[in-house]
Design an enzyme around this catalytic site. Sequence first.
Site, PDB file in Angstrom:
ATOM      1  N   HIS A  57       0.827  -1.209   0.000  1.00  0.00           N
ATOM      2  CA  HIS A  57       0.000   0.000   0.000  1.00  0.00           C
ATOM      3  C   HIS A  57       0.866   1.266   0.000  1.00  0.00           C
ATOM      4  O   HIS A  57       0.684   2.130   0.865  1.00  0.00           O
ATOM      5  CB  HIS A  57      -0.895   0.030   1.245  1.00  0.00           C
TER       6      HIS A  57
HETATM    7  C1  LIG Z   1      -0.830  -7.829  -4.356  1.00  0.00           C
HETATM    8  C2  LIG Z   1      -1.619  -6.612  -3.935  1.00  0.00           C
HETATM    9  C3  LIG Z   1      -2.791  -6.769  -3.225  1.00  0.00           C
HETATM   10  C4  LIG Z   1      -3.525  -5.641  -2.857  1.00  0.00           C
HETATM   11  N1  LIG Z   1      -4.730  -5.822  -2.268  1.00  0.00           N
HETATM   12  C5  LIG Z   1      -5.545  -4.771  -2.083  1.00  0.00           C
HETATM   13  C6  LIG Z   1      -6.881  -4.951  -1.670  1.00  0.00           C
HETATM   14  O1  LIG Z   1      -7.324  -6.082  -1.443  1.00  0.00           O
HETATM   15  N2  LIG Z   1      -7.668  -3.857  -1.531  1.00  0.00           N
HETATM   16  C7  LIG Z   1      -7.191  -2.598  -1.777  1.00  0.00           C
HETATM   17  O2  LIG Z   1      -7.949  -1.633  -1.623  1.00  0.00           O
HETATM   18  N3  LIG Z   1      -5.922  -2.400  -2.137  1.00  0.00           N
HETATM   19  C8  LIG Z   1      -5.104  -3.449  -2.347  1.00  0.00           C
HETATM   20  N4  LIG Z   1      -3.853  -3.250  -2.840  1.00  0.00           N
HETATM   21  C9  LIG Z   1      -3.379  -1.881  -3.071  1.00  0.00           C
HETATM   22  C10 LIG Z   1      -4.172  -1.118  -4.132  1.00  0.00           C
HETATM   23  O3  LIG Z   1      -4.621  -1.942  -5.164  1.00  0.00           O
HETATM   24  C11 LIG Z   1      -3.320   0.011  -4.681  1.00  0.00           C
HETATM   25  O4  LIG Z   1      -2.752   0.702  -3.613  1.00  0.00           O
HETATM   26  C12 LIG Z   1      -4.156   0.981  -5.504  1.00  0.00           C
HETATM   27  O5  LIG Z   1      -4.761   0.311  -6.579  1.00  0.00           O
HETATM   28  C13 LIG Z   1      -3.236   2.076  -5.994  1.00  0.00           C
HETATM   29  O6  LIG Z   1      -3.913   2.857  -6.930  1.00  0.00           O
HETATM   30  P1  LIG Z   1      -3.147   4.006  -7.679  1.00  0.00           P
HETATM   31  O7  LIG Z   1      -4.120   4.629  -8.590  1.00  0.00           O
HETATM   32  O8  LIG Z   1      -2.422   4.851  -6.717  1.00  0.00           O
HETATM   33  O9  LIG Z   1      -1.984   3.294  -8.504  1.00  0.00           O
HETATM   34  P2  LIG Z   1      -2.019   2.025  -9.496  1.00  0.00           P
HETATM   35  O10 LIG Z   1      -3.295   1.289  -9.351  1.00  0.00           O
HETATM   36  O11 LIG Z   1      -0.753   1.312  -9.252  1.00  0.00           O
HETATM   37  O12 LIG Z   1      -2.054   2.696 -10.929  1.00  0.00           O
HETATM   38  C14 LIG Z   1      -0.951   3.277 -11.532  1.00  0.00           C
HETATM   39  C15 LIG Z   1      -1.061   3.049 -13.019  1.00  0.00           C
HETATM   40  O13 LIG Z   1      -0.129   3.882 -13.682  1.00  0.00           O
HETATM   41  C16 LIG Z   1       0.603   3.122 -14.608  1.00  0.00           C
HETATM   42  N5  LIG Z   1       1.891   3.781 -14.762  1.00  0.00           N
HETATM   43  C17 LIG Z   1       2.831   4.035 -13.825  1.00  0.00           C
HETATM   44  N6  LIG Z   1       3.854   4.714 -14.352  1.00  0.00           N
HETATM   45  C18 LIG Z   1       3.546   4.897 -15.669  1.00  0.00           C
HETATM   46  C19 LIG Z   1       4.209   5.527 -16.755  1.00  0.00           C
HETATM   47  N7  LIG Z   1       5.403   6.122 -16.611  1.00  0.00           N
HETATM   48  N8  LIG Z   1       3.605   5.527 -17.969  1.00  0.00           N
HETATM   49  C20 LIG Z   1       2.389   4.933 -18.137  1.00  0.00           C
HETATM   50  N9  LIG Z   1       1.722   4.323 -17.139  1.00  0.00           N
HETATM   51  C21 LIG Z   1       2.307   4.315 -15.925  1.00  0.00           C
HETATM   52  C22 LIG Z   1       0.671   1.740 -13.988  1.00  0.00           C
HETATM   53  O14 LIG Z   1       0.952   0.765 -14.964  1.00  0.00           O
HETATM   54  C23 LIG Z   1      -0.721   1.627 -13.428  1.00  0.00           C
HETATM   55  O15 LIG Z   1      -1.612   1.197 -14.439  1.00  0.00           O
HETATM   56  C24 LIG Z   1      -3.055  -4.340  -3.178  1.00  0.00           C
HETATM   57  C25 LIG Z   1      -1.872  -4.187  -3.870  1.00  0.00           C
HETATM   58  C26 LIG Z   1      -1.163  -5.314  -4.268  1.00  0.00           C
HETATM   59  C27 LIG Z   1       0.103  -5.122  -5.051  1.00  0.00           C
END
Ligand SMILES: Cc1cc2nc3c(=O)[nH]c(=O)nc-3n(C[C@H](O)[C@H](O)[C@H](O)COP(=O)(O)OP(=O)(O)OC[C@H]3O[C@@H](n4cnc5c(N)ncnc54)[C@H](O)[C@@H]3O)c2cc1C
Length: 490
Positions: free
Chosen positions: A426
């Site tokens: 997270h």
């Molecule tokens: C194994 C695992 C289990 C988890 N379980 C849970 C759960 O059960 N419930 C929960 O709420 N959370 C859970 N989490 C955490 C949660 O899913 C994430 O913290 C949340 O989805 C983060 O969202 P975000 O939008 O910050 O980033 P992300 O969802 O990581 O999105 C970032 C996006 O940007 C893209 N990206 C990054 N850099 C670039 C670039 N330079 N160019 C183009 N694209 C790029 C990535 O590919 C990705 O698609 C879990 C995480 C993991 C790894």
Amino acid sequence: MPGLSQLVTYGDPRFDWAYWSQPDPTRNGRIDYMPRGRVMGGTSSINAMSFIRGSKEDFDHWSEIGNPGWDFDSVLPFFKKSEDYEGGASPERGTGGPQPVSFIRHRHNLSEAFIQSCVKAGMQRVSDINQTSHDGIISYNQVSQRDGSRYGAARSYLWGATKRSNLVVLKHAQASCVTFDGKRASGVSYFRRDKRESHLKARRAVILSGGAFGSAQLLMLSGIGPRDHLTEMGIRVIHDSPNVGKNLQDHASSGHQERVNVPTFNDRNTFIYRTLIGLQWFLTGRGIASSPFAQVVGNCSNDTDEQISRLQILFTPGGFELGVEGPKLFKQSAVAGLVNVHRPYSRGEVRLSSSDPRQKIAIFPNLLSDRRDAETLVWGHRLLRRVFSQEPIAKYSMGEFRPGKDVNTDDEFISYLRGVASGCYHPAGTCAMGNSPSAVLDPSLRVRGVEGLYVCDASIMPVIVSANLSANCIMFGEKLSAELMKKGAR
Ligand SMILES: Cc1cc2nc3c(=O)[nH]c(=O)nc-3n(C[C@H](O)[C@H](O)[C@H](O)COP(=O)(O)OP(=O)(O)OC[C@H]3O[C@@H](n4cnc5c(N)ncnc54)[C@H](O)[C@@H]3O)c2cc1C
């Protein structure tokens, strides 16, 4: 298939950025494997699907520390707007939104026993873990699923929008930096598999949603970050923003494993069972394959004077060890309780390892740099021991084997934790909003010091929410889009 998607995506470079942290001096120099979704929908497409909102106290705290518009009453409409909750609409919950939120469809007998034992240990059983009153409650988990199928953010939001004329999705494209016209964001450079750099022009604004690692990296590659660090990396400084990459937080976590005298997920990990389980899911959308990792979730405070949650506890009807390459199920019947620190005091950071966007960012978790976080985990372990000693779960127990009978005093626990604790996957807070001029973002999620550039993902959190992150990141998207539609992007 939820079960399968959790297993096969993990560590596969087609779906997972597969980060590794730097050695963490606060945990005996250990390094962490850190999966991040490299697919549409990002990490929501590979995560464990728990759908848990941050607490009222979290958001009211954000507002108190200088982020107007982020108190719970202001964010609740966006949580409600985002969701299609299986339990029905109420003043606290929404229906008809793009994100399905469902009850879990497989409940192991020991999950029920665990809940009942938590009640004996003083917790309050509730039917909705996302109800506003957060502290001291225990409940079955809720998941981002419909009819037993995973619904990550792409499936919920993007699939239905792909035919719109004002949406273009570039697959296999990695952004390398934001470009500027003076101080105004003018577009994004990116490369695809052919490695040639291309450019997109922004008419109105650029929004980064790269996650706590990706957005901080992109800001720094674009010249927004700590001046000394950017200069050291040979990057032209557009705006000296000292806190980009700082304030990294995660929920420090540790597991409690018990052997049990009834079959659990551990006994179902054979070829025949996996086939039957897959078939059951295919025909009914039910069974173990539909189950999230954690079937039970609860929140508790380790300090009765404070009305905020300090700890999440989880229960899973399968015993596992979290090795460097992820969770590995034990061979014998077992269950696991997990304790995760909420509102951590420890802070880590991320830094560029290179000015080359193909190189991964350097991650310094410093997960237990503040002893209070380790003490909270100790408190949580003792709570789990109390729960497992209560009926009905006690009658299934064949004995604790992690942390084990040799770990009892505070010092024994803390030294144990430095050897085993890890984050919860997270990462948050690396582009935090705030009212100080040195905050990376203002409370409207605009990058300070430049124009026309926003960040919207887990990196914006000034203090990590007391919950899993995904439901909250989806709410951020709803809130920013509503505000941009209303006021326009500047
Ligand atoms: C194994 C695992 C289990 C988890 N379980 C849970 C759960 O059960 N419930 C929960 O709420 N959370 C859970 N989490 C955490 C949660 O899913 C994430 O913290 C949340 O989805 C983060 O969202 P975000 O939008 O910050 O980033 P992300 O969802 O990581 O999105 C970032 C996006 O940007 C893209 N990206 C990054 N850099 C670039 C670039 N330079 N160019 C183009 N694209 C790029 C990535 O590919 C990705 O698609 C879990 C995480 C993991 C790894």
